[in-house]
Design a protein around this motif. Structure first.
Motif, short mmCIF file in Angstrom:
data_model
loop_
_atom_site.label_atom_id
_atom_site.label_comp_id
_atom_site.label_asym_id
_atom_site.label_seq_id
_atom_site.Cartn_x
_atom_site.Cartn_y
_atom_site.Cartn_z
N GLU A 71 0.84 -1.21 0.00
CA GLU A 71 0.00 0.00 0.00
C GLU A 71 0.87 1.25 0.00
O GLU A 71 0.59 2.21 -0.73
CB GLU A 71 -0.92 0.00 1.23
N HIS A 143 -8.70 -0.76 8.41
CA HIS A 143 -9.16 -1.46 7.21
C HIS A 143 -10.47 -0.86 6.70
O HIS A 143 -10.66 -0.68 5.50
CB HIS A 143 -9.36 -2.96 7.50
N PHE A 151 -9.67 3.20 -1.02
CA PHE A 151 -9.89 2.38 -2.22
C PHE A 151 -11.00 2.98 -3.08
O PHE A 151 -10.91 2.98 -4.32
CB PHE A 151 -10.23 0.92 -1.86
FE FE2 Z 1 -4.96 -2.35 3.83
#
Ligand code: FE2
Ligand code: FE2
Length: 178
Positions: A71, A143, A151
């Motif tokens: 990431e 997350h 995302f």
């Molecule tokens: Fe992640």
């Protein structure tokens, strides 16, 4: 007539293709996989199988660190992604959360080592589970933030070249689970 059979794809082939096709779905799936791995470690702890718990925590750490490193290399590197693409939170916020996660994981690992060294009394198991609860909350929050903000923000705006490189990195075989 002779039929020539194509060789079967190697294990993980389908998952690798998925990562190339949709790296954000692959990152989300890795979150779920990490949660499962941590649960296995905690099951070993509850069984008082300290050697197995330590081995599973080591495997978990390897997978989590690989995930965060990917990431940071592709979606949290300002040189790769225009700042305007990050609509809700800055890359620095996500990177700071990664640092906090690494710090807590090191603390958990140290506590586990100490507990084993002292013969793993019940009190130390409780102390360890308390520390792990903090780590789990941190990760659940992180997350979730990535899935709904990072995302979602980058799905349509990550440059094609970076998206392809991210997919290839995720398609590389992850370390085998212990
Ligand atoms: Fe992640
Ligand atoms: Fe992350």
């Amino acid at each position: 007539m002779t039929t020539i059979k194509a060789p079967l794809p190697p294990d993980g082939y389908a998952a690798s293709m998925d990562a190339v096709l949709d790296p954000f779905a692959a990152l989300t799936e890795e979150h779920a996989e990490l949660t499962r791995l941590f649960a296995h470690h905690q099951e070993a702890l509850l069984d008082r199988d300290w050697a197995m718990a330590a081995r599973l925590l080591g495997g978990y750490r390897e997978r989590l660190y690989r995930h965060m490193e990917i990431e940071e290399r592709f979606v949290l590197d300002p040189a790769q992604v225009p700042a305007a693409a990050h609509q809700r939170w800055t890359t620095e916020l996500y990177r700071a959360e990664h640092r906090r996660v690494r710090l807590y994981l090191e603390k958990v690992d140290e506590w586990l080592t100490r507990a084993r060294h002292h013969g793993a009394p019940a009190g130390m198991l409780i102390g360890l589970l308390d520390r792990e609860r903090t780590l789990k909350h941190l990760l659940e929050h992180h997350h979730h933030r990535e899935e709904v903000a990072l995302f979602a923000d980058l799905r349509g705006s990550l440059p094609a070249r970076v998206r392809a490189a991210l997919g290839r990195a995720l398609a590389e075989p992850a370390p085998a689970a212990p």
